[in-house]
Design a protein around this motif. Structure first.
Motif, PDB file in Angstrom:
ATOM      1  N   ASP A   1       0.917  18.814   8.797  1.00  0.00           N
ATOM      2  CA  ASP A   1      -0.207  17.997   8.353  1.00  0.00           C
ATOM      3  C   ASP A   1       0.237  16.726   7.646  1.00  0.00           C
ATOM      4  OD1 ASP A   1      -2.011  19.825   9.324  1.00  0.00           O
ATOM      5  OD2 ASP A   1      -2.076  20.960   7.458  1.00  0.00           O
ATOM      6  N   GLY A   2      -0.573  15.687   7.808  1.00  0.00           N
ATOM      7  CA  GLY A   2      -0.341  14.431   7.107  1.00  0.00           C
ATOM      8  C   GLY A   2      -1.645  13.915   6.538  1.00  0.00           C
ATOM      9  N   GLU A   3      -1.576  12.818   5.794  1.00  0.00           N
ATOM     10  CA  GLU A   3      -2.777  12.293   5.140  1.00  0.00           C
ATOM     11  C   GLU A   3      -3.597  11.384   6.053  1.00  0.00           C
ATOM     12  OE1 GLU A   3      -0.231  11.957   0.979  1.00  0.00           O
ATOM     13  OE2 GLU A   3      -0.446  10.272   2.343  1.00  0.00           O
ATOM     14  N   SER A   4      -2.923  10.636   6.922  1.00  0.00           N
ATOM     15  CA  SER A   4      -3.602   9.617   7.725  1.00  0.00           C
ATOM     16  C   SER A   4      -4.599  10.221   8.710  1.00  0.00           C
ATOM     17  CB  SER A   4      -2.571   8.797   8.507  1.00  0.00           C
ATOM     18  OG  SER A   4      -3.219   7.930   9.402  1.00  0.00           O
ATOM     19  N   LEU A   5      -5.777   9.606   8.790  1.00  0.00           N
ATOM     20  CA  LEU A   5      -6.725   9.991   9.836  1.00  0.00           C
ATOM     21  C   LEU A   5      -6.619   9.043  11.026  1.00  0.00           C
ATOM     22  CD1 LEU A   5      -9.958  10.871   7.812  1.00  0.00           C
ATOM     23  CD2 LEU A   5      -8.137  12.386   8.595  1.00  0.00           C
TER      24      LEU A   5
ATOM     25  N   ASP B   1       0.841  -1.195   0.000  1.00  0.00           N
ATOM     26  CA  ASP B   1       0.000   0.000   0.000  1.00  0.00           C
ATOM     27  C   ASP B   1       0.881   1.252   0.000  1.00  0.00           C
ATOM     28  OD1 ASP B   1      -2.263  -1.510   0.078  1.00  0.00           O
ATOM     29  OD2 ASP B   1      -2.505  -1.383   2.261  1.00  0.00           O
ATOM     30  N   THR B   2       0.364   2.275  -0.642  1.00  0.00           N
ATOM     31  CA  THR B   2       1.086   3.546  -0.613  1.00  0.00           C
ATOM     32  C   THR B   2       1.138   4.042   0.827  1.00  0.00           C
ATOM     33  OG1 THR B   2       0.132   4.019  -2.771  1.00  0.00           O
ATOM     34  CG2 THR B   2       1.179   5.865  -1.627  1.00  0.00           C
ATOM     35  N   GLU B   3       2.317   4.383   1.263  1.00  0.00           N
ATOM     36  CA  GLU B   3       2.466   4.808   2.658  1.00  0.00           C
ATOM     37  C   GLU B   3       1.849   6.197   2.851  1.00  0.00           C
ATOM     38  OE1 GLU B   3       6.434   5.465   4.802  1.00  0.00           O
ATOM     39  OE2 GLU B   3       6.062   3.317   4.912  1.00  0.00           O
ATOM     40  N   GLU B   4       1.041   6.304   3.895  1.00  0.00           N
ATOM     41  CA  GLU B   4       0.424   7.597   4.182  1.00  0.00           C
ATOM     42  C   GLU B   4       1.334   8.418   5.097  1.00  0.00           C
ATOM     43  OE1 GLU B   4      -4.367   7.538   4.383  1.00  0.00           O
ATOM     44  OE2 GLU B   4      -3.337   6.562   6.035  1.00  0.00           O
ATOM     45  N   THR B   5       1.374   9.699   4.840  1.00  0.00           N
ATOM     46  CA  THR B   5       2.058  10.564   5.801  1.00  0.00           C
ATOM     47  C   THR B   5       1.137  10.774   6.995  1.00  0.00           C
ATOM     48  OG1 THR B   5       1.155  12.511   4.700  1.00  0.00           O
ATOM     49  CG2 THR B   5       3.343  11.779   4.000  1.00  0.00           C
ATOM     50  N   VAL B   6       1.719  11.018   8.160  1.00  0.00           N
ATOM     51  CA  VAL B   6       0.893  11.246   9.354  1.00  0.00           C
ATOM     52  C   VAL B   6       1.073  12.685   9.844  1.00  0.00           C
ATOM     53  CG1 VAL B   6       0.918   8.835  10.128  1.00  0.00           C
ATOM     54  CG2 VAL B   6       2.685  10.398  10.946  1.00  0.00           C
ATOM     55  N   THR B   7       0.040  13.164  10.515  1.00  0.00           N
ATOM     56  CA  THR B   7       0.147  14.464  11.171  1.00  0.00           C
ATOM     57  C   THR B   7       1.248  14.374  12.222  1.00  0.00           C
ATOM     58  OG1 THR B   7      -2.230  14.762  10.881  1.00  0.00           O
ATOM     59  CG2 THR B   7      -1.156  16.170  12.517  1.00  0.00           C
ATOM     60  N   SER B   8       2.097  15.355  12.236  1.00  0.00           N
ATOM     61  CA  SER B   8       3.209  15.299  13.188  1.00  0.00           C
ATOM     62  C   SER B   8       3.144  16.495  14.138  1.00  0.00           C
ATOM     63  CB  SER B   8       4.516  15.299  12.380  1.00  0.00           C
ATOM     64  OG  SER B   8       5.518  16.004  13.050  1.00  0.00           O
TER      65      SER B   8
END
Lengths: 185, 185
Positions: free
Chosen positions: B131-135, B8-15
């Motif tokens: 900001d990141g993509e992951s919820l 799966d494409t790795e999601e960035t996370v909010t940091s």
């Protein structure tokens, strides 16, 4: 008499009265862990979770269709207010939470008006908040409704409108049986 | 190669990057339970508490002047946004929480801008959100600052102004030593 006369003035507490309905409530025991008609005092700082997982949820529903944590309620204090306000947050990735006429997705949150119907799946909860003086504690009181709480009338079919949540008119209590729109789940 | 190509494409996370300072940090071991420079992944649904009580707080300060729960951070999703927003709530009855130029009393809360200095007692924390993509998850990363974070310049002496919190200009990073106003505690 003197201990009574010298005692601190008793503070009123914010009260949340939750009237709950599910079409299967009489058969399935889904509400068996909720103590109805039994007021419970909780610290105002607590985030009160509702869902299936009894380890993390304060109020649990015995129903596999319910998410481990379905939603949470928390009190907060507005800068310009002396009383506590109430916020609801959808904690379910799977199920939308309908608050008044507004649909909350995962991690969406809104302030609840003093009287609002909250729905998810086939669950209906009327949440009524009565203000109190205490900032330390609040009280919950659950009642089971023998009939559906909500009659859907004139709600927009399309996108939920945030403003509807704030209107007392968007919650319409009815003693008549109500048809739920199964398509929305 | 194929497992890499099919993954799966790795999601960035909010940091959340938290840079922290306390004048006694080198002597007292107040930050001994915080693992600096060690990114930690947490569920986005978690209310992250900071304070003295290690039973309820995720990040603890070994300092009797700190409240059992001093403040909490939580992520939420705005209706019109695809990324997570961040909210801070003062959980201390005793101590005000200064967020930018705004003072939060017990149970007051505000949304944090992407870069904001938070203060209580002699503690200073610069909270930076990326900001990141992951919820599903977010990440925290703590750094200890060798010097005070904040130079107070031109803040209104009177009532805190909500608007200041939203302005990046209200947080002024400085390498110079800063005088704290002891009168406010």
């Amino acid at each position: 008499m003197s201990s009574f006369e010298d005692a601190d003035t008793e503070e009123t507490v914010t009260s949340l009265r939750v009237t709950i309905y599910h079409p299967g409530q009489m058969q399935g025991g889904i509400f068996q862990s909720i103590r109805f008609s039994n007021p419970e005092k909780l610290p105002s700082s607590e985030v009160v979770k509702f869902g299936r997982n009894s380890t993390v949820c304060h109020y649990t529903f015995q129903d596999k269709q319910v998410s481990r944590v379905q939603f949470s309620l928390q009190l907060f204090k507005k800068f310009d207010s002396s009383v506590l306000s109430l916020e609801i947050k959808n904690m379910s990735r799977r199920t939308g939470l309908l608050v008044g006429g507004m649909e909350l997705g995962y991690l969406n949150k809104v302030e609840l008006p003093s009287r609002c119907v909250v729905r998810f799946g086939e669950y209906q909860l009327l949440v009524e908040k009565q203000d109190g003086e205490s900032l330390e504690f609040f009280e919950t009181l659950f009642t089971m409704s023998p009939r559906p709480l909500l009659q859907e009338q004139g709600w927009p079919a399309g996108k939920p409108t945030p403003e509807l949540c704030w209107s007392a008119q968007s919650t319409c209590l009815s003693a008549c049986p109500t048809e739920m729109d199964e398509n929305e789940y």
